[in-house]
Design a protein around this motif. Structure first.
Motif, PDB file in Angstrom:
ATOM      1  N   TRP A 158       0.112  11.512 -26.407  1.00 32.99           N
ATOM      2  CA  TRP A 158      -0.651  10.617 -27.271  1.00 32.99           C
ATOM      3  C   TRP A 158      -2.144  10.914 -27.178  1.00 32.99           C
ATOM      4  O   TRP A 158      -2.846  10.932 -28.191  1.00 32.99           O
ATOM      5  CB  TRP A 158      -0.381   9.154 -26.906  1.00 32.99           C
ATOM      6  CG  TRP A 158       0.881   8.633 -27.486  1.00 32.99           C
ATOM      7  CD1 TRP A 158       2.130   8.687 -26.935  1.00 32.99           C
ATOM      8  CD2 TRP A 158       1.046   7.983 -28.748  1.00 32.99           C
ATOM      9  NE1 TRP A 158       3.055   8.104 -27.777  1.00 32.99           N
ATOM     10  CE2 TRP A 158       2.411   7.670 -28.895  1.00 32.99           C
ATOM     11  CE3 TRP A 158       0.154   7.639 -29.756  1.00 32.99           C
ATOM     12  CZ2 TRP A 158       2.905   7.023 -30.020  1.00 32.99           C
ATOM     13  CZ3 TRP A 158       0.655   6.984 -30.875  1.00 32.99           C
ATOM     14  CH2 TRP A 158       2.010   6.692 -31.002  1.00 32.99           C
ATOM     15  N   GLN A 159      -2.643  11.125 -25.969  1.00 32.02           N
ATOM     16  CA  GLN A 159      -4.071  11.388 -25.805  1.00 32.02           C
ATOM     17  C   GLN A 159      -4.487  12.692 -26.478  1.00 32.02           C
ATOM     18  O   GLN A 159      -5.589  12.795 -26.999  1.00 32.02           O
ATOM     19  CB  GLN A 159      -4.448  11.425 -24.326  1.00 32.02           C
ATOM     20  CG  GLN A 159      -4.484  10.052 -23.722  1.00 32.02           C
ATOM     21  CD  GLN A 159      -4.774  10.075 -22.245  1.00 32.02           C
ATOM     22  OE1 GLN A 159      -4.311  10.951 -21.513  1.00 32.02           O
ATOM     23  NE2 GLN A 159      -5.538   9.106 -21.784  1.00 32.02           N
ATOM     24  N   GLY A 184      -8.559   3.768 -28.665  1.00 34.80           N
ATOM     25  CA  GLY A 184      -8.538   2.353 -28.267  1.00 34.80           C
ATOM     26  C   GLY A 184      -7.648   1.532 -29.171  1.00 34.80           C
ATOM     27  O   GLY A 184      -6.810   0.756 -28.705  1.00 34.80           O
ATOM     28  N   ARG A 185      -7.805   1.713 -30.477  1.00 36.56           N
ATOM     29  CA  ARG A 185      -6.998   0.964 -31.435  1.00 36.56           C
ATOM     30  C   ARG A 185      -5.529   1.372 -31.375  1.00 36.56           C
ATOM     31  O   ARG A 185      -4.632   0.529 -31.359  1.00 36.56           O
ATOM     32  CB  ARG A 185      -7.539   1.156 -32.852  1.00 36.56           C
ATOM     33  CG  ARG A 185      -8.859   0.422 -33.060  1.00 36.56           C
ATOM     34  CD  ARG A 185      -9.422   0.750 -34.399  1.00 36.56           C
ATOM     35  NE  ARG A 185     -10.190   1.992 -34.205  1.00 36.56           N
ATOM     36  CZ  ARG A 185     -10.898   2.591 -35.114  1.00 36.56           C
ATOM     37  NH1 ARG A 185     -10.949   2.106 -36.320  1.00 36.56           N
ATOM     38  NH2 ARG A 185     -11.578   3.671 -34.838  1.00 36.56           N
ATOM     39  N   VAL A 186      -5.290   2.674 -31.356  1.00 34.90           N
ATOM     40  CA  VAL A 186      -3.909   3.162 -31.347  1.00 34.90           C
ATOM     41  C   VAL A 186      -3.196   2.732 -30.073  1.00 34.90           C
ATOM     42  O   VAL A 186      -2.068   2.243 -30.108  1.00 34.90           O
ATOM     43  CB  VAL A 186      -3.876   4.699 -31.521  1.00 34.90           C
ATOM     44  CG1 VAL A 186      -2.479   5.249 -31.269  1.00 34.90           C
ATOM     45  CG2 VAL A 186      -4.363   5.094 -32.914  1.00 34.90           C
ATOM     46  N   PHE A 187      -3.862   2.882 -28.942  1.00 32.97           N
ATOM     47  CA  PHE A 187      -3.210   2.542 -27.672  1.00 32.97           C
ATOM     48  C   PHE A 187      -3.016   1.042 -27.518  1.00 32.97           C
ATOM     49  O   PHE A 187      -2.072   0.601 -26.866  1.00 32.97           O
ATOM     50  CB  PHE A 187      -3.983   3.125 -26.496  1.00 32.97           C
ATOM     51  CG  PHE A 187      -4.012   4.632 -26.477  1.00 32.97           C
ATOM     52  CD1 PHE A 187      -3.110   5.386 -27.216  1.00 32.97           C
ATOM     53  CD2 PHE A 187      -4.946   5.308 -25.728  1.00 32.97           C
ATOM     54  CE1 PHE A 187      -3.142   6.765 -27.212  1.00 32.97           C
ATOM     55  CE2 PHE A 187      -4.982   6.693 -25.703  1.00 32.97           C
ATOM     56  CZ  PHE A 187      -4.077   7.419 -26.451  1.00 32.97           C
ATOM     57  N   LEU A 196       0.958  -3.298 -27.446  1.00 28.81           N
ATOM     58  CA  LEU A 196       1.492  -4.526 -28.046  1.00 28.81           C
ATOM     59  C   LEU A 196       2.966  -4.354 -28.396  1.00 28.81           C
ATOM     60  O   LEU A 196       3.789  -5.221 -28.089  1.00 28.81           O
ATOM     61  CB  LEU A 196       0.699  -4.900 -29.300  1.00 28.81           C
ATOM     62  CG  LEU A 196       1.258  -6.087 -30.084  1.00 28.81           C
ATOM     63  CD1 LEU A 196       1.029  -7.376 -29.310  1.00 28.81           C
ATOM     64  CD2 LEU A 196       0.640  -6.159 -31.457  1.00 28.81           C
ATOM     65  N   ILE A 197       3.302  -3.238 -29.003  1.00 28.34           N
ATOM     66  CA  ILE A 197       4.701  -2.980 -29.361  1.00 28.34           C
ATOM     67  C   ILE A 197       5.568  -2.925 -28.100  1.00 28.34           C
ATOM     68  O   ILE A 197       6.645  -3.517 -28.055  1.00 28.34           O
ATOM     69  CB  ILE A 197       4.821  -1.689 -30.197  1.00 28.34           C
ATOM     70  CG1 ILE A 197       4.178  -1.899 -31.568  1.00 28.34           C
ATOM     71  CG2 ILE A 197       6.279  -1.263 -30.338  1.00 28.34           C
ATOM     72  CD1 ILE A 197       3.979  -0.620 -32.358  1.00 28.34           C
TER      73      ILE A 197
END
Length: 184
Positions: free
Chosen positions: A102-103, A112-115, A120-121
């Motif tokens: 992912w990184q 920040g937003r994606v992680f 949350l998921i």
């Protein structure tokens, strides 16, 4: 799932040995935790795969699925603990390789937003899966539910090893690093 299996699937073993449900649960929790710590030390020392990191996610998923199935099929606390030790060993490698993919694929300004959405998921699905597992275990034997769930996980992960799109997830041409973001 562990408390249900310990209470209903392993009770004959821990009762025959003069144990308690609390002792059996402690043994299972400690053993899985030791596996996690050992897996963390192993992945930290080794550093993980540098290429084809998707294999570092999928292969441990296959192993963890098989370990969870073995846990569900266990008739003894020792057998269940051994399966959970293996399961614990796989989690740090899976998580480390997944995070590194992912990184490498998400532009730094969006991480920040994606992680946060990713987290949350993950946090939302944990209670949902616990509720589903509880409902299934109430209808069927908890050990059987674990066996089926573990085998499904192992099979799906193994099939993904054959998925050419997933195998190329780290292809630099797929990364969005150079992509212009629309102005907001």
């Amino acid at each position: 799932m562990e408390p249900l299996i310990a209470k209903f699937g392993l009770s004959g073993d821990w009762q025959a040995r003069g144990g308690t449900l609390q002792g059996a649960l402690a043994t299972l929790a400690i053993t899985q935790s030791v596996g996690g710590v050992l897996g963390g030390i192993l992945i930290s020392t080794w550093g993980g795969l540098k290429r084809q990191r998707v294999l570092g996610v999928l292969v441990p998923m296959v192993v963890s699925g098989l370990a969870f199935a073995a846990f569900g099929a266990s008739a003894t606390v020792l057998g269940a603990a051994a399966a959970l030790l293996v399961l614990g060993l796989t989690l740090p490698a899976m998580n480390a390789h997944s995070q590194s993919i992912w990184q490498s694929q998400v532009p730094p300004e969006m991480q920040g937003r994606v992680f946060s959405v990713r987290r949350l998921i993950a946090q939302f699905t944990a209670p949902a899966s616990t509720a589903l597992a509880g409902a299934l275990a109430a209808r069927y034997a908890p050990g059987s539910v674990a066996v089926v769930a573990g085998l499904v996980l192992a099979a799906v992960a193994a099939l993904q090893l054959l998925n050419p799109v997933l195998r190329r997830v780290e292809d630099p041409s797929l990364a969005a690093h150079g992509t212009e973001m629309p102005a907001s």
